[in-house]
Design an enzyme around this catalytic site. Structure first.
Site: not given
Length: 317
Positions: A160, A242, A274
């Site tokens: 991320s 995601d 995600h």
């Protein structure tokens, strides 16, 4: 104003809220845990604002050289820590499986510390790590890195926002004489990059934003920088559900078109969200992803994926 009755000034749930009295409330954070015993680990204060947790396999022999992994945690620049149960557990497992030495970076969090604080702290840790290259023991250096880190095999990885930071560390260390000509590899797990649309969170936490095409946020918009990426190979992971999947795919396509001479690979996990591998690390797809990352950073230590593992998460994006 009573803190309990203060109004919400900025709402970025599920990451954080900022109240009119200045209080910041964070969500989705994991509890902090001490260093482990199964894989040796310890915490190092590197500067007034940056620190790290170091991991070393118990099986490492004296003076045995191991690939060096620098890991940067995610959390949209605003939550989590290498000391949390989530990231300690993940890096601990990755070190045990891949037999590498790892440095997991702690950086200042937004919004109290706006961008570029997180980039500066990560770079400070990178510089500290680089000081161990070809150096004997001296004050300020750590013997684990001096004795065991193979600076011919240096990898960066992150998920991320940590993937964003990892890419930017490869870019930022260009020309830094402490580092080698190229990093061995870069792992980007569900990377948080920008696109051509304004991002409210980025604009709020960034004190010096260059807009939607800020190279830190949207590297795909800067093919000249991508073409000079000082890295031999890149591994990108995306997840089918995601909301940021396309950002990783766009980065992959831009890197391939940029003229960069390294090898890039992208893997997709259909039906997953995600950072699913952190919320459900025992799932078949999370285990397959872990093995893929481990084989990427230390292929000599890893057997090939079996047929079942290859079918769990290894798909063309």
């Amino acid at each position: 104003m009573d803190s309990a009755t203060a109004d919400v000034a900025h709402d970025f749930y599920p990451w954080f809220r900022v109240y009119t009295d200045g209080r910041v409330e964070r969500f989705l954070e994991s509890p902090l845990v001490p260093p482990s015993l199964d894989v040796r680990s310890k915490d190092i204060a590197i500067s007034a604002t940056a620190s790290a947790r170091l991991f070393l396999p118990i099986a490492a022999a004296p003076n045995e050289k191991l690939p060096l992994l620098i890991y940067i945690h995610g959390g949209f620049f605003s939550i989590e820590s290498p000391f949390s149960s989530t990231y300690h557990g993940y890096v601990n497992s990755l070190v045990a499986q891949s037999k590498v030495i790892a440095v997991s970076i702690q950086y200042r969090l937004a919004p109290e510390n706006p961008v570029p604080a997180c980039y500066d702290d990560c770079y400070a840790v990178m510089k500290w790590v680089a000081q161990h290259k070809d150096c004997a023991h001296r004050p300020g250096l750590d013997p684990w890195l001096s004795e065991h880190a193979d600076f011919g095999k240096v990898y960066l990885a992150g998920d991320s926002a940590g993937a964003n930071l990892g890419h930017n560390m490869v870019v930022r260390t260009d020309g830094d004489g402490h580092w080698l000509k190229k990093f061995s590899g870069l792992v980007l797990i569900h990377p948080f990059f920008g696109n051509e649309e304004p991002d409210k969170l980025w604009e709020f936490i960034c004190s010096d934003s260059g807009g939607v095409n800020d190279p830190r946020l949207n590297p795909a918009a800067h093919p000249c920088l991508l073409s000079k990426l000082r890295c031999e190979k890149v591994l990108i992971f995306t997840a089918g559900l995601d909301q940021y999947k396309q950002r990783g795919c766009t980065y992959y396509a831009a890197l391939k078109k940029s003229g960069w001479e390294g090898a890039v690979e992208i893997e997709n996990a259909p039906g997953e969200n995600h950072v699913f591998h952190l919320s459900d690390p025992t799932s078949d797809k999370a285990k397959a992803m872990m093995k893929k990352v481990a084989s990427f950073i230390n292929p000599a230590n890893m057997p090939p994926l079996c047929e079942k593992e290859a079918g769990c998460a290894i798909n063309s994006a």
